[in-house]
Design a protein around this motif. Structure first.
Motif, PDB file in Angstrom:
ATOM      1  N   HIS A 224       0.829  -1.210   0.000  1.00 46.07           N
ATOM      2  CA  HIS A 224       0.000   0.000   0.000  1.00 46.07           C
ATOM      3  C   HIS A 224       0.864   1.260   0.000  1.00 46.07           C
ATOM      4  O   HIS A 224       0.593   2.211  -0.733  1.00 46.07           O
ATOM      5  N   LEU A 225       1.887   1.260   0.832  1.00 45.99           N
ATOM      6  CA  LEU A 225       2.692   2.482   0.968  1.00 45.99           C
ATOM      7  C   LEU A 225       3.397   2.819  -0.339  1.00 45.99           C
ATOM      8  O   LEU A 225       3.485   3.991  -0.718  1.00 45.99           O
ATOM      9  N   SER A 226       3.875   1.781  -1.054  1.00 47.82           N
ATOM     10  CA  SER A 226       4.585   2.086  -2.304  1.00 47.82           C
ATOM     11  C   SER A 226       3.599   2.585  -3.365  1.00 47.82           C
ATOM     12  O   SER A 226       3.998   3.239  -4.326  1.00 47.82           O
ATOM     13  N   ALA A 227       2.308   2.333  -3.183  1.00 43.61           N
ATOM     14  CA  ALA A 227       1.298   2.870  -4.121  1.00 43.61           C
ATOM     15  C   ALA A 227       0.756   4.219  -3.621  1.00 43.61           C
ATOM     16  O   ALA A 227      -0.184   4.773  -4.194  1.00 43.61           O
ATOM     17  N   GLY A 228       1.336   4.737  -2.521  1.00 44.48           N
ATOM     18  CA  GLY A 228       0.894   6.038  -1.994  1.00 44.48           C
ATOM     19  C   GLY A 228      -0.357   5.955  -1.137  1.00 44.48           C
ATOM     20  O   GLY A 228      -0.970   6.974  -0.810  1.00 44.48           O
ATOM     21  N   HIS A 229      -0.751   4.739  -0.754  1.00 41.84           N
ATOM     22  CA  HIS A 229      -1.959   4.586   0.074  1.00 41.84           C
ATOM     23  C   HIS A 229      -1.559   4.614   1.545  1.00 41.84           C
ATOM     24  O   HIS A 229      -1.018   3.643   2.069  1.00 41.84           O
ATOM     25  N   ARG A 230      -1.837   5.735   2.219  1.00 39.45           N
ATOM     26  CA  ARG A 230      -1.413   5.882   3.616  1.00 39.45           C
ATOM     27  C   ARG A 230      -2.563   5.708   4.603  1.00 39.45           C
ATOM     28  O   ARG A 230      -2.429   5.934   5.784  1.00 39.45           O
ATOM     29  N   GLY A 231      -3.751   5.356   4.102  1.00 35.94           N
ATOM     30  CA  GLY A 231      -4.904   5.227   4.993  1.00 35.94           C
ATOM     31  C   GLY A 231      -5.768   6.464   4.917  1.00 35.94           C
ATOM     32  O   GLY A 231      -5.903   7.073   3.840  1.00 35.94           O
ATOM     33  N   ARG A 232      -6.326   6.854   6.055  1.00 41.53           N
ATOM     34  CA  ARG A 232      -7.269   7.990   6.098  1.00 41.53           C
ATOM     35  C   ARG A 232      -6.727   9.215   5.354  1.00 41.53           C
ATOM     36  O   ARG A 232      -7.433   9.841   4.568  1.00 41.53           O
TER      37      ARG A 232
END
Ligand SMILES: NC(=O)c1ccc[n+]([C@@H]2O[C@H](COP(=O)([O-])OP(=O)(O)OC[C@H]3O[C@@H](n4cnc5c(N)ncnc54)[C@H](O)[C@@H]3O)[C@@H](O)[C@H]2O)c1
Length: 274
Positions: free
Chosen positions: A234-242
């Motif tokens: 997720h983080l490498s796709a820029g998905h950091r959560g809220r």
């Protein structure tokens, strides 16, 4: 109160007012309470006549060291300094301090105006007198204070919490379930049980023989991982959560506020009906 960011200092009354409103403080009392908080634009302008200084800067050793050095230049040696670190070892936070015996780990839980627990821990050189004094002050504020016998990263609560998060990520990586299912399992079982009966009392309650049988059979299958591909993906796709609108779950507009409110209300319900 001092903060390096002027905008944060400027919004102090507004943010404290919001927290007071969530605690049910009558609107007429909010101004009286916020007027008791003095802010300083420079660390050097802080008033040294206090019972304790609380350090709550970002969870980075270099920043904590910088701020503690500046504080020590200002605050008399007889005063304790409480570090709000969540997981850094206190002994490392105290490195380079002139008087490391005055540094006490005082870990509050969010939201601090609702969660009763505060964990208090010494660093290797902390004077036990300062630890006791911190516990006494926190008890006096009506907090549920626990005192650790020695310095460990993560105090008690975050070690327990992140052991569970690690196992949850392991279940995702093993394809056992999706993230929403993990939350359903915890909220509809463990979360309900643990606010009434803790895991140690529960081990005695079900029997230590059964507890050992379960651990003997299950422990070899539990995660001991030190890397977390389910998060890295997720983080490498820029998905950091809220903050980025998506992470393990989807975060459409409004979900953050709804979760914050549900969290406050849920904690309050448990406190009213323990
Ligand atoms: N957020 C939580 O739920 C939580 C819970 C318990 C403990 N903590 C701990 O509290 C500490 C702060 O965490 P946070 O989440 O409030 O972080 P944050 O980033 O929201 O706030 C830190 C504040 O420190 C200020 N700051 C940065 N550098 C500074 C400096 N050199 N001098 C003065 N101020 C400076 C920032 O402007 C910011 O307002 C960390 O040690 C964290 O582990 C956080």
């Amino acid at each position: 109160m001092y903060d390096a960011d002027p905008a944060t200092l400027a919004s102090l009354d507004e943010r404290v007012g919001r927290a007071l409103a969530r605690c049910g403080t009558p609107p007429g009392d909010v101004g009286v309470i916020t007027a008791r908080i003095t802010s300083a634009k420079n660390l050097a302008d802080l008033v040294p006549r206090v019972d304790a200084v609380i350090e709550a800067v970002p969870e980075r050793l270099d920043v904590k060291h910088l701020v503690l050095a500046a504080l020590e230049a200002k605050v008399p040696a007889v005063l304790p300094i409480w570090s709000n670190t969540s997981v850094l070892p206190l002994t490392e936070v105290a490195q380079g301090m002139q008087y490391p015996q005055r540094l006490v780990g005082v870990h509050w839980w969010n939201p601090p105006y609702l969660i009763p627990l505060v964990e208090v821990a010494p660093g290797a050189e902390t004077d036990a007198r300062f630890v006791q004094e911190a516990c006494d002050m926190l008890d006096g504020m009506g907090k549920a204070t626990v005192r650790l016998h020695r310095d460990v990263p993560g105090f008690i609560g975050n070690r327990l919490q992140f052991a569970l998060v690690r196992e949850a990520l392991h279940l995702l990586e093993q394809g056992v379930c999706d993230p929403g299912t993990i939350d359903t399992v915890v909220r509809a079982s463990l979360g309900l049980r643990w606010s009434a009966v803790g895991p140690m009392e529960n081990a005695d309650f079900i029997g230590l023989d059964l507890t050992k049988d379960i651990l003997d059979s299950l422990a070899p299958h539990l995660s001991a991982a030190g890397t977390f591909p389910a998060l890295d993906k997720h983080l490498s796709a820029g998905h950091r959560g809220r903050a980025s609108g998506g992470g393990l779950l989807d975060w459409p507009a409004g979900r953050g506020e709804e979760v914050a409110e549900r969290l406050d209300n849920g904690i309050r319900r448990n406190l009213l009906d323990p």
